[in-house]
Design an enzyme around this catalytic site. Structure first.
Site, PDB file in Angstrom:
ATOM      1  N   CYS A  82       0.833  -1.212   0.000  1.00  0.00           N
ATOM      2  CA  CYS A  82       0.000   0.000   0.000  1.00  0.00           C
ATOM      3  C   CYS A  82       0.865   1.260   0.000  1.00  0.00           C
ATOM      4  CB  CYS A  82      -0.904   0.041   1.221  1.00  0.00           C
ATOM      5  SG  CYS A  82      -2.333  -0.997   1.051  1.00  0.00           S
ATOM      6  N   ILE A  83       2.153   1.110   0.225  1.00  0.00           N
ATOM      7  CA  ILE A  83       3.028   2.279   0.199  1.00  0.00           C
ATOM      8  C   ILE A  83       4.124   2.046  -0.824  1.00  0.00           C
ATOM      9  CG2 ILE A  83       2.686   3.430   2.404  1.00  0.00           C
ATOM     10  CD1 ILE A  83       4.711   1.517   3.626  1.00  0.00           C
TER      11      ILE A  83
END
Lengths: 96, 158
Positions: free
Chosen positions: A95-96
């Site tokens: 997600c990052i």
């Protein structure tokens, strides 16, 4: 691109089928003309993948190959998603 | 996989607890990574996240946060917030999540616009020199609404 196995999102499912011609064709689908800088990034991404290191935007920042601004400029519309597709490696899951 | 219809995400960050700041940052960065435009409007306590002297000292909220699974009175003891924050930062480091200052740089370099709320800046007696260099400017809420210039723009209050 006949005989090249890809998933529903267009990522190669078999890296051994990757070559520069395949990369150039995928890049064309993404409306990108590959320059030397693109190839440098692709090489970096493939190296990371080979070493089983997770890809992230923070990693790009630390890569020493390219900075984030250039990365967005080279692969517009979702840089990590698009560059990995061209590099023939799976879409990053982080997600990052 | 179908392509998203979302074109732009506007975030209003009103709190400076670590969990809220990271939620906004991760969503904004996630948007940029999907090719979606993103902007963050820092208001009220959210301003601490772009205040140079405060941004590396943000804490997790241990009081009034049922998910901490500790009695409220315990959460209020001296040092408790610092301890919880330290533990959370350790876990975040494991996931390669950048510290606040680096995250702001990443967002700015990724083309995410960062705005400070004019009213809150005045209320806390701050000026531009107190705020991060990557700031795109100080806006009124009206100005921020006017950043929603295209269809499929979404606004989220964090």
């Amino acid at each position: 691109m006949d005989g090249i196995n890809r998933n529903e999102e267009g990522y190669l499912t078999d890296f051994s089928q990757w070559n520069k011609e395949v990369a150039t064709n995928i890049a064309k689908e993404c409306e990108i003309d590959l320059t030397d800088k693109h190839w440098e990034v692709i090489d970096y991404l493939q190296g990371k993948h080979k070493n089983e290191e997770a890809l992230s935007i923070r990693g790009i920042k630390k890569s020493g190959v390219i900075n984030i601004k250039e990365f967005y400029a080279l692969f517009p519309g979702g840089p990590l998603k698009i560059s990995t597709k061209i590099a023939g490696i799976p879409k990053p899951k982080s997600c990052i | 996989m179908p392509k998203t219809n979302v074109k732009k995400m506007l975030f209003i960050l009103s709190k400076a607890t670590l969990e809220n700041v990271y939620a906004a940052f991760i969503m904004a960065n996630g948007a940029r990574m999907e090719g979606i435009e993103a902007e963050i409007f820092f208001t009220f306590f959210g301003l601490e996240a772009i205040n140079k002297s405060k941004l590396e000292h943000l804490h997790v909220a241990t009081v009034g946060n049922p998910a901490m699974h500790m009695p409220t009175m315990l959460g209020g003891l001296p040092g408790m917030e610092a301890l919880a924050t330290k533990m959370m930062k350790k876990e975040m480091e494991k996931l390669d999540m950048p510290p606040v200052e680096e995250f702001l740089e990443i967002l700015s370099d990724s083309g995410c616009k960062l705005w400070a709320c004019k009213l809150a800046v005045e209320m806390f007696h701050l000026s531009e020199k107190d705020l991060i260099d990557d700031l795109d400017g100080i806006l009124t809420i009206g100005d921020f609404y006017n950043r929603a210039t295209e269809e499929n723009t979404h606004m989220l209050f964090v």
